[in-house]
Write an enzyme that holds these catalytic residues in place. Structure first.
Site, PDB file in Angstrom:
ATOM      1  N   GLU A  75       9.592  16.363   1.433  1.00 42.16           N
ATOM      2  CA  GLU A  75       9.741  14.951   1.809  1.00 42.16           C
ATOM      3  C   GLU A  75       8.414  14.258   1.573  1.00 42.16           C
ATOM      4  O   GLU A  75       7.338  14.849   1.787  1.00 42.16           O
ATOM      5  CB  GLU A  75      10.127  14.813   3.289  1.00 42.16           C
ATOM      6  CG  GLU A  75      10.190  13.342   3.719  1.00 42.16           C
ATOM      7  CD  GLU A  75      10.814  13.100   5.077  1.00 42.16           C
ATOM      8  OE1 GLU A  75      10.783  14.014   5.916  1.00 42.16           O
ATOM      9  OE2 GLU A  75      11.320  11.984   5.294  1.00 42.16           O
ATOM     10  N   CYS A  97      13.984  11.908   6.708  1.00 44.24           N
ATOM     11  CA  CYS A  97      14.373  10.540   7.093  1.00 44.24           C
ATOM     12  C   CYS A  97      14.087   9.522   5.996  1.00 44.24           C
ATOM     13  O   CYS A  97      14.633   8.412   6.020  1.00 44.24           O
ATOM     14  CB  CYS A  97      13.646  10.125   8.350  1.00 44.24           C
ATOM     15  SG  CYS A  97      14.163  11.064   9.783  1.00 44.24           S
ATOM     16  N   ASN A 153      21.085  12.652   5.888  1.00 41.49           N
ATOM     17  CA  ASN A 153      20.039  13.613   6.263  1.00 41.49           C
ATOM     18  C   ASN A 153      20.231  14.124   7.678  1.00 41.49           C
ATOM     19  O   ASN A 153      20.643  15.256   7.880  1.00 41.49           O
ATOM     20  CB  ASN A 153      18.669  12.943   6.132  1.00 41.49           C
ATOM     21  CG  ASN A 153      17.572  13.754   6.791  1.00 41.49           C
ATOM     22  OD1 ASN A 153      17.460  14.959   6.539  1.00 41.49           O
ATOM     23  ND2 ASN A 153      16.788  13.129   7.644  1.00 41.49           N
ATOM     24  N   GLU A 154      19.978  13.255   8.653  1.00 39.55           N
ATOM     25  CA  GLU A 154      19.930  13.720  10.044  1.00 39.55           C
ATOM     26  C   GLU A 154      20.767  12.763  10.888  1.00 39.55           C
ATOM     27  O   GLU A 154      20.317  12.268  11.912  1.00 39.55           O
ATOM     28  CB  GLU A 154      18.466  13.718  10.485  1.00 39.55           C
ATOM     29  CG  GLU A 154      18.183  14.534  11.698  1.00 39.55           C
ATOM     30  CD  GLU A 154      16.692  14.545  12.018  1.00 39.55           C
ATOM     31  OE1 GLU A 154      16.069  15.608  11.937  1.00 39.55           O
ATOM     32  OE2 GLU A 154      16.159  13.479  12.352  1.00 39.55           O
TER      33      GLU A 154
HETATM   34  O1  AHR Z   1      10.267  16.608   8.826  1.00 35.75           O
HETATM   35  C1  AHR Z   1       9.973  15.377   9.407  1.00 35.75           C
HETATM   36  C2  AHR Z   1      11.213  14.641   9.869  1.00 35.75           C
HETATM   37  O2  AHR Z   1      11.839  15.331  10.902  1.00 35.75           O
HETATM   38  C3  AHR Z   1      12.293  14.487   8.844  1.00 35.75           C
HETATM   39  O3  AHR Z   1      12.080  13.404   8.033  1.00 35.75           O
HETATM   40  C4  AHR Z   1      13.512  14.274   9.657  1.00 35.75           C
HETATM   41  O4  AHR Z   1      14.677  14.665   9.009  1.00 35.75           O
HETATM   42  C5  AHR Z   1      13.224  15.011  10.936  1.00 35.75           C
HETATM   43  O5  AHR Z   1      13.457  14.223  12.034  1.00 35.75           O
END
Ligand code: AHR
Length: 662
Positions: free
Chosen positions: A52, A250, A381-382
């Site tokens: 990321e 994120c 993603n999350e």
């Molecule tokens: O790894 C950092 C962040 O942690 C990522 O962007 C997210 O997916 C998680 O909350």
């Protein structure tokens, strides 16, 4: 002291001595190896990489560009640039000044108009990403686009200056004609400097427009022009990762939908890729980095290419139409979801389509006629909650209607348990989801306690992608978190459970991956770097030992008929590597006392030579650093006795044992 108290105190001392004598005795564990009754294959994707763009991982990191804000696109377009002799932004008769011009019709809209009034005084400087790193003897490609507006600028003079402002290398480029042109020159660095600057002056007084002012080391990964930082890619390569997940995290979702990651804007000519602020620039009030943008020089084509270089499956994760739920949680209405779904379909065509298809042709034109053979795609993603499930259903239907073989990764939110997690899993199971992504940032104790997490997962349900995990020495998102041995050891203990359950766990990755020592927002991270060097954390070496020794088939390794999952702080996993004809046993001893293990191979027959790889540290608080890596695997050889292994597993250590199967 009364007699009664004396007797009591003696009793306490005696019992302490008794327990301490007991603790000093090296405990022996008899471990039995056997083939799993039902063969369990380890997926080639078992251990991978999570990339990321956080902590300057892309711009300022892996993407080797050394000029920050090279095309003046930042929201504050002067970011990174200084005119040391220009006192105000208005006309300064003694030197000159820079203004930002913009062409709204273009994706790379801005350019700098530089008015040189007195070239003896006018200077334009770029500070790089917390400085520009230069290595002695290396060559650097310098380039810029220039329009000679007034026609009387004869040359652009560029120099690299060290931390004291002393010029160490210079190039002069003659300007030809008036129209926009690309100019190039090469610097040679006479010495190593961690925080150099680029300084530009002009020959002649007049007006020029400049854009894409760029500086790249020539010595990039695979020597690609405008490529990736070699030492950082090498560290990824050494992990032998099964997959590369990108671009996050994120960052996929964005703080708002407008700021989500849009892969189509990250391909094609690098100079035309539209700049976007990085979401992590304001991620944490305690680590603000307003100068953190995304040039997308490292875009989706480059991610696919990197996956290919690493021999890793590309695993792109796309926005599902929900912005980061920790930020605005902006939601695309169901009736407006089509463009998002189309992006996913088009991405598959970009990766796998032949050059007769629209997106396959673009990939071909970018220099990669053969498909990238994409097999996985992540939807969101999350994300969590009912909206996510509704969005997921639409993506799943459309993707599988057109590409039934693509494996879809869905998400279960930011926590490894709780209401959202339970809800997500329940719904996804009902929908026969293929792979569910789980994220856990938690204490080292949590990781050790949860080594058996997957022992009881439903074998007929979706497969698990442990897509983001890392032990936090202080707490989640705490700036004092360290990549110390305790965190790495606890991850190793946990990973024995991932591997033992490889019939359910198909993919795993530590997160985040990279951090710039002067530009990070989140800690801990797997690999730390500065402008010159990088170092591997203990957590990196744990990942490397597991990944480099993943084997092909799970074996059972048991103590008294039970999986070794924390009894007296001992954890173990065993695999067979059918290709190398090896048995590989990984044992974690998280106890303060060494233990002896006697490993009986059952019906398996072991060769004589044992390779023992040990990862340990003087203290649980020990860390690696730019100066030294005290925590690094050490290898030694020994021999089996009577076809069995008997060896010591030191206190607080990870041991990998390798022996041939005969
Ligand atoms: O790894 C950092 C962040 O942690 C990522 O962007 C997210 O997916 C998680 O909350």
């Amino acid at each position: 002291m009364t007699t009664k108290n004396k007797i009591f105190s003696i009793a306490i001392s005696l019992s302490a001595a008794f327990f301490s004598a007991q603790n000093n005795t090296v405990r022996t564990f008899n471990l039995d190896l056997k083939e799993s009754p039902v063969p369990v294959k380890i997926q080639p994707t078992m251990y991978g990489i999570f990339f990321e763009d956080i902590n300057f991982a892309a711009d300022g990191g892996l993407y080797a560009e050394l000029i920050k804000n090279r095309s003046f696109e930042f929201d504050e377009p002067f970011t990174g640039w200084k005119q040391p002799n220009t006192k105000t932004l208005s006309p300064n008769l003694d030197s000159g000044f820079l203004t930002i011009y913009s062409d709204p019709a273009k994706t790379n809209k801005n350019y700098a108009r530089i008015t040189v009034l007195n070239n003896k005084n006018y200077i334009l400087e770029n500070e790089g990403f917390r400085g520009i790193g230069l290595h002695q003897g290396e060559q650097y490609d310098f380039s810029f686009d220039l329009e000679n507006v007034s026609g009387n600028i004869a040359a652009v003079n560029a120099s690299l200056v060290d931390e004291n402002g002393k010029e160490i290398s210079s190039v002069s480029t003659l300007i030809k004609g008036k129209g926009w042109q690309k100019y190039t020159a090469v610097f040679k660095a006479p010495k190593t400097v961690e925080k150099a600057k680029l300084r530009i002056t002009f020959t002649g007084n007049g007006i020029v427009n400049m854009d894409m002012i760029s500086l790249f080391p020539q010595d990039t990964w695979k020597g690609r022009k405008g490529g990736l930082r070699k030492d950082l890619v090498q560290k990824l390569y050494d992990l032998q990762p099964g997959f590369l997940r990108f671009p996050g995290g994120c960052i996929v979702e964005g703080r708002t939908l407008a700021e989500r990651y849009q892969w189509k804007k990250t391909i094609g000519n690098v100079a035309d890729r539209e700049y976007l602020i990085n979401k992590w620039s304001t991620g944490f009030p305690h680590r603000l980095t307003p100068d953190y943008g995304q040039s997308f020089g490292l875009g989706f084509f480059e991610y696919f290419q990197l996956s290919e270089d690493l021999g890793a499956e590309p695993v792109p994760i796309l926005s599902c139409g929900i912005a980061c739920q920790f930020n605005t949680a902006e939601l695309v209405k169901m009736e407006n979801l089509d463009p998002y779904v189309q992006d996913a379909l088009d991405l598959i065509e970009f990766a796998n389509g032949d050059s007769g298809t629209k997106w396959g042709r673009i990939r071909t034109e970018m220099g990669h006629p053969t498909p990238f053979n994409l097999k996985f795609i992540g939807v969101g993603n999350e994300q969590w909650g009912a909206d996510y499930i509704e969005h997921y259903k639409v993506f799943e239907k459309a993707i599988h209607a057109k590409y039934p073989d693509i494996k879809i990764i869905s998400g279960s939110g930011p926590s490894p348990d709780g209401e959202f997690f339970e809800y997500g899993w329940k719904e996804l199971k009902q929908l026969n989801a293929q792979i569910v992504d789980e994220h856990y940032y938690n204490s080292p104790e949590w990781f050790m306690k949860n080594a058996g997490r997957y022992d009881h997962y439903d074998r007929s349900g979706p497969k698990v992608f442990a897509g983001e995990y890392a032990a936090q020495s202080v707490g989640v998102v705490k700036p004092d978190n360290k990549n110390n041995w305790l965190t790495a050891l606890s991850e190793a203990a946990f990973m024995t459970g991932l591997e033992r359950n490889a019939d359910v766990v198909y993919m795993t990755s530590y997160a985040p991956l990279f951090a710039h020592a002067d530009g990070w927002q989140w800690t801990p991270d797997l690999i730390w770097f500065n402008n010159l060097k990088s170092y591997a954390t203990p957590n990196y070496y744990v990942q490397k030992l597991f990944s480099n020794n993943k084997g092909t088939d799970v074996l059972k390794i048991e103590s008294n008929g039970k999986a070794v999952s924390g009894q007296e702080k001992l954890y173990a996993t065993a695999v067979k590597d059918a290709k190398n004809k090896e048995i590989i046993i990984k044992i974690v001893n998280a106890d303060t006392q060494a233990k002896t293990v006697n490993i009986k191979p059952g019906t398996l027959k072991m060769g004589e030579k044992i390779t023992k790889i040990l990862l340990s540290a003087p203290q649980l608080s020990t860390e690696n650093s730019f100066d030294a890596e005290p925590i690094k695997p050490k290898e030694e050889n020994s021999e089996t006795k009577n076809g069995e292994i008997s060896t010591e597993i030191p206190a607080n250590s990870l041991v990998v044992l390798k022996v041939k199967v005969i």
